[in-house]
Design an enzyme around this catalytic site. Structure first.
Site, PDB file in Angstrom:
ATOM      1  N   LYS A   1      32.584  -8.883  -0.585  1.00 28.07           N
ATOM      2  CA  LYS A   1      31.155  -9.199  -0.769  1.00 28.07           C
ATOM      3  C   LYS A   1      30.639  -8.160  -1.763  1.00 28.07           C
ATOM      4  O   LYS A   1      30.262  -7.047  -1.394  1.00 28.07           O
ATOM      5  CB  LYS A   1      30.421  -9.097   0.576  1.00 28.07           C
ATOM      6  CG  LYS A   1      29.133  -9.907   0.698  1.00 28.07           C
ATOM      7  CD  LYS A   1      28.095  -9.662  -0.379  1.00 28.07           C
ATOM      8  CE  LYS A   1      27.265  -8.414  -0.164  1.00 28.07           C
ATOM      9  NZ  LYS A   1      26.383  -8.114  -1.335  1.00 28.07           N
TER      10      LYS A   1
ATOM     11  N   GLU B   1      25.126  -8.013  -5.348  1.00 33.70           N
ATOM     12  CA  GLU B   1      24.503  -9.213  -5.919  1.00 33.70           C
ATOM     13  C   GLU B   1      23.862  -8.908  -7.276  1.00 33.70           C
ATOM     14  O   GLU B   1      23.437  -9.806  -7.989  1.00 33.70           O
ATOM     15  CB  GLU B   1      23.467  -9.802  -4.948  1.00 33.70           C
ATOM     16  CG  GLU B   1      22.238  -8.931  -4.671  1.00 33.70           C
ATOM     17  CD  GLU B   1      22.463  -7.820  -3.633  1.00 33.70           C
ATOM     18  OE1 GLU B   1      23.614  -7.360  -3.459  1.00 33.70           O
ATOM     19  OE2 GLU B   1      21.460  -7.393  -3.020  1.00 33.70           O
TER      20      GLU B   1
ATOM     21  N   CYS C   1      27.823   7.891  -7.690  1.00 33.70           N
ATOM     22  CA  CYS C   1      27.714   8.623  -6.422  1.00 33.70           C
ATOM     23  C   CYS C   1      28.243  10.037  -6.579  1.00 33.70           C
ATOM     24  O   CYS C   1      27.993  10.888  -5.748  1.00 33.70           O
ATOM     25  CB  CYS C   1      28.479   7.907  -5.329  1.00 33.70           C
ATOM     26  SG  CYS C   1      30.219   7.855  -5.684  1.00 33.70           S
TER      27      CYS C   1
ATOM     28  N   GLU D   1      18.107  11.072  -2.861  1.00 30.64           N
ATOM     29  CA  GLU D   1      19.077  10.660  -3.877  1.00 30.64           C
ATOM     30  C   GLU D   1      18.305   9.797  -4.881  1.00 30.64           C
ATOM     31  O   GLU D   1      17.899   8.677  -4.568  1.00 30.64           O
ATOM     32  CB  GLU D   1      20.203   9.836  -3.246  1.00 30.64           C
ATOM     33  CG  GLU D   1      21.225   9.410  -4.271  1.00 30.64           C
ATOM     34  CD  GLU D   1      22.301   8.482  -3.719  1.00 30.64           C
ATOM     35  OE1 GLU D   1      21.998   7.623  -2.892  1.00 30.64           O
ATOM     36  OE2 GLU D   1      23.462   8.633  -4.155  1.00 30.64           O
TER      37      GLU D   1
HETATM   38  P1  NAD Z   1      23.185  -0.560  -1.359  1.00 33.99           P
HETATM   39  O1  NAD Z   1      23.423   0.178  -0.091  1.00 33.99           O
HETATM   40  O2  NAD Z   1      21.818  -1.046  -1.646  1.00 33.99           O
HETATM   41  O3  NAD Z   1      24.126  -1.874  -1.418  1.00 33.99           O
HETATM   42  C1  NAD Z   1      25.501  -1.801  -1.125  1.00 33.99           C
HETATM   43  C2  NAD Z   1      25.927  -3.141  -0.546  1.00 33.99           C
HETATM   44  O4  NAD Z   1      25.214  -3.382   0.663  1.00 33.99           O
HETATM   45  C3  NAD Z   1      25.652  -4.316  -1.471  1.00 33.99           C
HETATM   46  O5  NAD Z   1      26.744  -5.197  -1.432  1.00 33.99           O
HETATM   47  C4  NAD Z   1      24.400  -4.940  -0.874  1.00 33.99           C
HETATM   48  O6  NAD Z   1      24.332  -6.328  -1.060  1.00 33.99           O
HETATM   49  C5  NAD Z   1      24.515  -4.619   0.600  1.00 33.99           C
HETATM   50  N1  NAD Z   1      23.204  -4.441   1.234  1.00 33.99           N
HETATM   51  C6  NAD Z   1      22.061  -3.990   0.664  1.00 33.99           C
HETATM   52  N2  NAD Z   1      21.062  -3.959   1.567  1.00 33.99           N
HETATM   53  C7  NAD Z   1      21.584  -4.395   2.737  1.00 33.99           C
HETATM   54  C8  NAD Z   1      21.045  -4.577   4.045  1.00 33.99           C
HETATM   55  N3  NAD Z   1      19.777  -4.304   4.324  1.00 33.99           N
HETATM   56  N4  NAD Z   1      21.864  -5.021   5.013  1.00 33.99           N
HETATM   57  C9  NAD Z   1      23.149  -5.298   4.758  1.00 33.99           C
HETATM   58  N5  NAD Z   1      23.714  -5.136   3.527  1.00 33.99           N
HETATM   59  C10 NAD Z   1      22.947  -4.685   2.533  1.00 33.99           C
HETATM   60  O7  NAD Z   1      23.753   0.355  -2.535  1.00 33.99           O
HETATM   61  P2  NAD Z   1      23.633   0.109  -4.102  1.00 33.99           P
HETATM   62  O8  NAD Z   1      22.222   0.346  -4.509  1.00 33.99           O
HETATM   63  O9  NAD Z   1      24.300  -1.143  -4.486  1.00 33.99           O
HETATM   64  O10 NAD Z   1      24.557   1.299  -4.636  1.00 33.99           O
HETATM   65  C11 NAD Z   1      24.092   2.606  -4.843  1.00 33.99           C
HETATM   66  C12 NAD Z   1      24.377   3.493  -3.644  1.00 33.99           C
HETATM   67  O11 NAD Z   1      25.776   3.496  -3.378  1.00 33.99           O
HETATM   68  C13 NAD Z   1      24.011   4.945  -3.879  1.00 33.99           C
HETATM   69  O12 NAD Z   1      23.425   5.442  -2.719  1.00 33.99           O
HETATM   70  C14 NAD Z   1      25.343   5.613  -4.146  1.00 33.99           C
HETATM   71  O13 NAD Z   1      25.404   7.002  -3.855  1.00 33.99           O
HETATM   72  C15 NAD Z   1      26.227   4.845  -3.237  1.00 33.99           C
HETATM   73  N6  NAD Z   1      27.609   4.953  -3.634  1.00 33.99           N
HETATM   74  C16 NAD Z   1      28.414   5.752  -2.895  1.00 33.99           C
HETATM   75  C17 NAD Z   1      29.723   5.923  -3.259  1.00 33.99           C
HETATM   76  C18 NAD Z   1      30.625   6.790  -2.462  1.00 33.99           C
HETATM   77  O14 NAD Z   1      31.805   6.744  -2.714  1.00 33.99           O
HETATM   78  N7  NAD Z   1      30.140   7.560  -1.505  1.00 33.99           N
HETATM   79  C19 NAD Z   1      30.230   5.248  -4.381  1.00 33.99           C
HETATM   80  C20 NAD Z   1      29.397   4.425  -5.113  1.00 33.99           C
HETATM   81  C21 NAD Z   1      28.075   4.280  -4.718  1.00 33.99           C
END
Ligand code: NAD
Length: 510
Positions: free
Chosen positions: A188, A191, A296, A395
């Site tokens: 998944k 989006e 990240c 962040e």
């Molecule tokens: P996000 O948490 O908004 O989304 C990640 C995934 O979760 C997506 O597939 C999204 O569709 C889903 N999602 C979003 N809201 C949701 C909800 N309420 N309920 C269930 N699923 C949901 O993250 P993002 O904005 O896509 O990515 C950026 C974030 O990811 C930053 O915080 C970054 O630090 C983190 N990140 C961490 C690492 C790591 O290795 N620790 C690596 C890359 C990114």
């Protein structure tokens, strides 16, 4: 060029492409009537509309994966190796197509997109050694006539939920080891930039991966919840922001699944007075503003110790006017736009907030953003940031670099160790003894010594501490193999009529 790559590289066409699911080896149009827009962040134009899956569509992907599992897990290790070498070749030869898709939907500059693919490819290469990685152990004559050996077996259907900032590499961290270990996979993706997953699906099919082994369902919370609640998904890998990581971990483990959920970060780079300031300034600019700070492992806080501060600030300020912000497809662009308009506006609001909180805005990215409808923001440098400020605590995930000034090494380490996140951290110094002490006492999962973004190579594992990881195992590398398999220990005896007798006692070592 494949169909997907062609579809998305015709960016001049102005047509909005429909992005559908990939189930059982083919595209499947969504039926939910729900979908979301995908933008080209450099122009602000909508380039796609992605279908959002219903729980029934997620179930269809899981059923396809389940059907594929029994025969996939039985494929010999040598055949899996052969296939992974083909996958490697295809991702190599289509690396430019994939990179272009990343630039078009994420916004990162093309050279950075190619770097993303290269790092993902390292994980695929690691998986080419799957026979070695799945080797168990064997103890002959553990008891008289009894041998004991351990094996690692796949779980069945496993899932990955991934963020927008690495639309190709983070899925590779998951699907490559999961599939190499004999599992079947449901992805998944984010989006916001879903097309890289579709090209991935096509390339895997072209490589010869059987239908149903790799599936993609797009969507939002509805799809994520359907994954977390699905009784036939055994394990879930998640990478994204900390609140969602925590939610995924809690919900998934409550449903009996194995979960690794990587969250957000606030990565510090400590610069000691004896550091090579020019090298540290180059590193800070690259790690703070590369990919517009949407990594990240990006450095978001510089902790300058003692007299390092003034020199470091001066050296960074010299470099900032030269950072070329523009469309990622332009060869001279070094930093692209942010992923969406909302995210750009949120990041920009932190510049205002920082100023209100008392930080000194040395360079204001709002003043240097290129004109047009793209989601651009220039580079921002905030000095005199202190730990109580929101610009320190949150962040920001954008091209905003903060500087905190402290007097001693001890203060710098305390700041890092007291921070709720623990993803990456770096120290810049010429003193090997201090660097060694630092790696010993710092509370973070990935440490760089004069290396600003210490993303581990593929034969180590990636993961943070504290609020940057929920779960026990890091991703890819040896821990990835452990995550996607479960151990089994076999105790075996071959019939030997000479020693056989009825014994109702508890088995003892003989
Ligand atoms: P996000 O948490 O908004 O989304 C990640 C995934 O979760 C997506 O597939 C999204 O569709 C889903 N999602 C979003 N809201 C949701 C909800 N309420 N309920 C269930 N699923 C949901 O993250 P993002 O904005 O896509 O990515 C950026 C974030 O990811 C930053 O915080 C970054 O630090 C983190 N990140 C961490 C690492 C790591 O290795 N620790 C690596 C890359 C990114």
């Amino acid at each position: 060029m494949t169909e997907v790559a062609e579809q998305f590289t015709e960016e001049q066409s102005g047509e909005v492409a429909r992005i559908s699911h990939w189930i059982d080896g083919r595209r499947v149009e969504g039926t939910s009537g729900r979908s979301g827009p995908v933008y080209n962040p450099a122009t602000g134009e909508q380039s796609g509309e992605v279908d959002f899956a219903t729980p029934e569509e997620v179930d269809a992907a899981v059923q396809a994966a389940k059907r594929a599992f029994e025969s996939w897990r039985a494929v010999s290790l040598s055949r899996r190796t052969e296939l992974f070498f083909r996958i490697r070749e295809l991702f190599h030869s289509h690396g430019d197509d994939l990179a272009r898709l990343l630039t078009l939907e994420h916004g990162k500059v093309l050279s950075d997109a190619k770097g993303e693919i290269a790092r993902g490819l390292e994980v695929i290469e690691f998986c080419c050694g799957i026979p070695e990685l799945l080797k168990g152990s064997y103890s002959e004559q553990a008891s008289t006539g009894i041998d004991v050996y351990s094996i690692r077996q796949p779980h069945g259907v496993v899932a990955g939920i991934t963020p927008f900032n690495f639309p190709a590499m983070v899925p590779m961290w998951m699907w490559a080891p999961a599939i190499a270990c004999g599992n079947t996979f449901v992805l998944k993706p984010s989006e916001k930039d879903p097309s890289a997953s579709m090209l991935t699906a096509e390339l895997l099919k072209e490589a010869g991966l059987p239908d149903g082994v790799f599936n993609v369902v797009h969507g939002d919370k509805v799809a994520v919840d359907a994954v977390l609640e699905h009784p036939e998904i055994a394990a879930v890998s998640f990478v994204g922001s900390t609140p969602i990581a925590r939610y995924v971990y809690e919900t998934g483990t409550k449903a009996g699944k194995r979960v690794q959920a990587l969250g957000g970060a606030k990565n510090h780079m400590i610069v000691l007075p004896d550091a090579d300031i020019e090298m540290a300034a180059d590193a800070a600019v690259g790690a703070g503003y590369g990919s517009a700070g949407e990594r990240c492992m990006a450095v978001s806080m510089l902790v300058a110790v003692g007299h390092a501060a003034d020199d470091l600030v001066g050296a960074i300020q010299e470099r900032l006017p030269k950072v070329k912000v523009g469309n990622g497809l332009e060869p001279d662009s070094e930093m692209g736009p942010l992923v969406t308009r909302e995210h750009r506006d949120k990041v920009a609001s932190y510049i205002e907030k920082g100023s209100e909180e008392g930080a000194k805005v040395l360079t204001d990215g709002r003043e240097t953003a290129p004109d047009g409808n793209g989601f651009f923001l220039g580079v921002t440098l905030l000095d005199e940031v202190t730990p109580e400020m929101d610009v320190y605590k949150d962040e920001i995930f954008g091209p905003v670099l903060g500087i905190t000034r402290v007097d001693t090494y001890e203060e710098a380490v305390r700041l890092v160790n007291e921070n709720p996140y623990g993803n990456g951290v770096a120290i810049f110094t010429r003193d090997g003894g201090v660097a060694r002490q630092f790696q010993f006492e710092v509370n973070a999962g990935m440490v760089g010594v004069n290396v600003p973004i210490p993303v581990p190579v593929a034969y180590y594992s990636f993961g943070g501490w504290k609020n940057s990881l929920f779960g026990d195992l890091h991703v890819y590398g040896p821990e990835g193999i452990q995550f996607y398999t479960q151990g089994k220990v076999v105790t075996s005896r071959w019939p030997d009529p000479a020693t056989s007798k009825v014994d109702l006692g508890f088995p003892q070592t003989r």
